[in-house]
Scaffold this active site. Structure first.
Site, PDB file in Angstrom:
ATOM      1  N   ALA A  28     -69.183  12.303   9.550  1.00  0.00           N
ATOM      2  CA  ALA A  28     -68.802  12.313  10.969  1.00  0.00           C
ATOM      3  C   ALA A  28     -67.280  12.266  11.098  1.00  0.00           C
ATOM      4  CB  ALA A  28     -69.431  11.128  11.685  1.00  0.00           C
ATOM      5  N   ARG A  29     -66.658  11.449  10.261  1.00  0.00           N
ATOM      6  CA  ARG A  29     -65.184  11.340  10.317  1.00  0.00           C
ATOM      7  C   ARG A  29     -64.531  12.650   9.905  1.00  0.00           C
ATOM      8  NH1 ARG A  29     -65.804   5.541   7.599  1.00  0.00           N
ATOM      9  NH2 ARG A  29     -66.300   4.478   9.523  1.00  0.00           N
ATOM     10  N   GLN A  65     -34.179  24.404  26.748  1.00  0.00           N
ATOM     11  CA  GLN A  65     -34.219  23.994  25.328  1.00  0.00           C
ATOM     12  C   GLN A  65     -35.105  22.765  25.111  1.00  0.00           C
ATOM     13  OE1 GLN A  65     -30.109  23.650  24.148  1.00  0.00           O
ATOM     14  NE2 GLN A  65     -29.857  25.866  23.991  1.00  0.00           N
ATOM     15  N   LEU A 124     -46.614  19.568  32.048  1.00  0.00           N
ATOM     16  CA  LEU A 124     -47.266  19.987  33.297  1.00  0.00           C
ATOM     17  C   LEU A 124     -46.825  19.148  34.500  1.00  0.00           C
ATOM     18  CD1 LEU A 124     -49.135  21.551  31.282  1.00  0.00           C
ATOM     19  CD2 LEU A 124     -50.955  21.180  32.933  1.00  0.00           C
ATOM     20  N   GLU A 149     -65.451   5.512  14.795  1.00  0.00           N
ATOM     21  CA  GLU A 149     -65.422   6.064  13.432  1.00  0.00           C
ATOM     22  C   GLU A 149     -64.239   5.522  12.631  1.00  0.00           C
ATOM     23  OE1 GLU A 149     -67.778   7.437  12.072  1.00  0.00           O
ATOM     24  OE2 GLU A 149     -69.001   8.081  13.765  1.00  0.00           O
TER      25      GLU A 149
HETATM   26  C1  LIG Z   1     -66.520   5.818  22.788  1.00  0.00           C
HETATM   27  C2  LIG Z   1     -67.023   4.934  21.677  1.00  0.00           C
HETATM   28  C3  LIG Z   1     -68.174   5.288  20.998  1.00  0.00           C
HETATM   29  C4  LIG Z   1     -68.681   4.470  19.980  1.00  0.00           C
HETATM   30  N1  LIG Z   1     -69.813   4.849  19.319  1.00  0.00           N
HETATM   31  C5  LIG Z   1     -70.335   4.042  18.383  1.00  0.00           C
HETATM   32  C6  LIG Z   1     -71.558   4.370  17.707  1.00  0.00           C
HETATM   33  O1  LIG Z   1     -72.153   5.432  17.970  1.00  0.00           O
HETATM   34  N2  LIG Z   1     -72.044   3.512  16.782  1.00  0.00           N
HETATM   35  C7  LIG Z   1     -71.404   2.352  16.480  1.00  0.00           C
HETATM   36  O2  LIG Z   1     -71.900   1.608  15.628  1.00  0.00           O
HETATM   37  N3  LIG Z   1     -70.241   2.020  17.089  1.00  0.00           N
HETATM   38  C8  LIG Z   1     -69.701   2.823  18.020  1.00  0.00           C
HETATM   39  N4  LIG Z   1     -68.518   2.471  18.648  1.00  0.00           N
HETATM   40  C9  LIG Z   1     -67.926   1.181  18.316  1.00  0.00           C
HETATM   41  C10 LIG Z   1     -66.675   1.316  17.466  1.00  0.00           C
HETATM   42  O3  LIG Z   1     -67.001   1.660  16.146  1.00  0.00           O
HETATM   43  C11 LIG Z   1     -65.944  -0.041  17.532  1.00  0.00           C
HETATM   44  O4  LIG Z   1     -65.458  -0.176  18.869  1.00  0.00           O
HETATM   45  C12 LIG Z   1     -64.813  -0.137  16.547  1.00  0.00           C
HETATM   46  O5  LIG Z   1     -65.302  -0.252  15.236  1.00  0.00           O
HETATM   47  C13 LIG Z   1     -63.916  -1.361  16.827  1.00  0.00           C
HETATM   48  O6  LIG Z   1     -64.709  -2.500  16.952  1.00  0.00           O
HETATM   49  P1  LIG Z   1     -64.470  -3.478  18.198  1.00  0.00           P
HETATM   50  O7  LIG Z   1     -64.483  -2.668  19.459  1.00  0.00           O
HETATM   51  O8  LIG Z   1     -65.434  -4.590  18.051  1.00  0.00           O
HETATM   52  O9  LIG Z   1     -62.995  -3.995  18.018  1.00  0.00           O
HETATM   53  P2  LIG Z   1     -62.521  -5.193  17.077  1.00  0.00           P
HETATM   54  O10 LIG Z   1     -63.210  -5.151  15.750  1.00  0.00           O
HETATM   55  O11 LIG Z   1     -62.564  -6.442  17.858  1.00  0.00           O
HETATM   56  O12 LIG Z   1     -61.003  -4.758  16.851  1.00  0.00           O
HETATM   57  C14 LIG Z   1     -60.026  -4.902  17.888  1.00  0.00           C
HETATM   58  C15 LIG Z   1     -58.688  -4.434  17.345  1.00  0.00           C
HETATM   59  O13 LIG Z   1     -58.306  -5.251  16.222  1.00  0.00           O
HETATM   60  C16 LIG Z   1     -58.018  -4.423  15.123  1.00  0.00           C
HETATM   61  N5  LIG Z   1     -58.349  -5.068  13.857  1.00  0.00           N
HETATM   62  C17 LIG Z   1     -59.546  -5.559  13.455  1.00  0.00           C
HETATM   63  N6  LIG Z   1     -59.466  -6.035  12.197  1.00  0.00           N
HETATM   64  C18 LIG Z   1     -58.177  -5.847  11.799  1.00  0.00           C
HETATM   65  C19 LIG Z   1     -57.473  -6.131  10.599  1.00  0.00           C
HETATM   66  N7  LIG Z   1     -58.057  -6.680   9.542  1.00  0.00           N
HETATM   67  N8  LIG Z   1     -56.164  -5.809  10.558  1.00  0.00           N
HETATM   68  C20 LIG Z   1     -55.562  -5.221  11.616  1.00  0.00           C
HETATM   69  N9  LIG Z   1     -56.177  -4.936  12.768  1.00  0.00           N
HETATM   70  C21 LIG Z   1     -57.472  -5.234  12.850  1.00  0.00           C
HETATM   71  C22 LIG Z   1     -58.866  -3.169  15.339  1.00  0.00           C
HETATM   72  O14 LIG Z   1     -58.373  -2.067  14.584  1.00  0.00           O
HETATM   73  C23 LIG Z   1     -58.713  -2.986  16.838  1.00  0.00           C
HETATM   74  O15 LIG Z   1     -57.496  -2.383  17.135  1.00  0.00           O
HETATM   75  C24 LIG Z   1     -67.988   3.275  19.637  1.00  0.00           C
HETATM   76  C25 LIG Z   1     -66.804   2.948  20.318  1.00  0.00           C
HETATM   77  C26 LIG Z   1     -66.318   3.766  21.333  1.00  0.00           C
HETATM   78  C27 LIG Z   1     -65.019   3.394  22.017  1.00  0.00           C
END
Ligand SMILES: Cc1cc2nc3c(=O)[nH]c(=O)nc-3n(C[C@H](O)[C@H](O)[C@H](O)COP(=O)(O)OP(=O)(O)OC[C@H]3O[C@@H](n4cnc5c(N)ncnc54)[C@H](O)[C@@H]3O)c2cc1C
Length: 170
Positions: A28-29, A65, A124, A149
Site C-alpha cells: 500500500a505504501r 521571474q 492561483l 500508512e
Molecule cells: C485518513 C486516514 C485514514 C486511515 N486509515 C487507516 C486504516 O485504514 N487502517 C488503520 O489501521 N489505520 C488507519 N489510519 C490511522 C493511522 O495509521 C494513524 O492515524 C497513524 O498511525 C498515527 O497514529 P495516531 O493517529 O494514533 O497518532 P499517534 O500515534 O498518537 O502520533 C501522534 C504524533 O506523534 C508522532 N510520534 C509517535 N511516536 C513517535 C516517536 N517515537 N518519535 C517521534 N514522533 C512520534 C507521530 O508521528 C504523530 O505525528 C488512518 C488515518 C487517517 C488520517
C-alpha cells in the site's frame, strides 16, 4: 456463547504471524509513492496553465521571474519524485525492494507533493482556495496521507535506523 474462531491462516492463507499484513502495508505504501505524485502533477499542471493565463501588471503572472522559479522548483521535485517511484518499481520487480526503500519513497514523495500543492495554491492566489480548482482537495488529502500508512516521523525513524543500525523506537 463461544465466539467465532477463525483458522490462523483464514485472512491470508499460507502466511504465518504478522508477515502477511506487514507485506500488505508495504504494498500500500509503495502505491502511495506513485499516488502522491499524481496529486502533485495535477497541482503543477493547474498552476502552470493558470500562470500562463492570469494577467497582472499587464502581463501573464507566468512571465514574472518569481513565478517561474516556483514553477521550476515544482517541476524539479515532481520529476525527481516520479523517477524515484520508477526506480523503486524496478527494484520491486527485481525482488530487491525493502521496507526502508519504501519509507524513502513514501516520506520524500508525500512531503514534496505537499510542498508542490502549497506552491500551486499560492500561484492561483485567492482562486487557489476555491473548489473550482483541484488544489485544496489534493492538499487536504495529502495532509492525511502524511499520517496514514506510517507517519512522517515514523518513516524518518525507519530510515534513521537503516542508516545508523540504531533503533530509536520500539
Ligand atoms: C485518513 C486516514 C485514514 C486511515 N486509515 C487507516 C486504516 O485504514 N487502517 C488503520 O489501521 N489505520 C488507519 N489510519 C490511522 C493511522 O495509521 C494513524 O492515524 C497513524 O498511525 C498515527 O497514529 P495516531 O493517529 O494514533 O497518532 P499517534 O500515534 O498518537 O502520533 C501522534 C504524533 O506523534 C508522532 N510520534 C509517535 N511516536 C513517535 C516517536 N517515537 N518519535 C517521534 N514522533 C512520534 C507521530 O508521528 C504523530 O505525528 C488512518 C488515518 C487517517 C488520517
Amino acid at each position: 456463547m463461544d465466539g467465532v474462531r477463525l483458522p490462523a491462516d483464514a485472512m491470508l492463507p499460507g502466511v504465518e504471524g504478522l508477515k502477511g499484513p506487514l507485506r500488505c502495508l508495504n504494498e500500500a505504501r509503495y502505491g502511495i509513492v506513485w499516488g502522491v505524485m499524481g496529486a502533485a502533477r495535477s497541482c503543477f499542471e493547474t498552476a502552470l496553465s493558470y500562470a500562463k493565463e492570469r494577467v497582472q501588471f499587464g502581463k501573464p503572472i507566468g512571465s514574472f521571474q518569481l513565478t517561474q522559479k516556483k514553477l521550476t522548483d515544482m517541476a524539479l521535485e515532481l520529476n525527481k519524485g516520479t523517477l524515484l517511484a520508477h526506480h523503486l518499481g524496478r527494484m520491486r520487480e527485481a525482488g530487491r525492494l525493502r521496507p526502508e526503500h519504501v519509507s524513502v519513497g513514501k516520506l520524500n514523495n508525500t512531503r514534496e507533493a505537499i510542498t508542490i500543492a502549497r506552491t500551486a495554491r499560492g500561484i492561483l492566489g485567492a482562486n487557489g482556495i476555491t473548489l473550482e480548482y483541484p488544489i485544496m482537495r489534493h492538499m487536504t488529502n495529502l495532509e492525511s496521507v502524511l499520517t496514514y500508512e506510517g507517519t512522517e516521523e515514523v518513516h524518518t525513524l525507519v530510515i534513521g535506523q537503516a542508516l545508523t543500525g540504531l533503533r530509536a523506537f520500539d
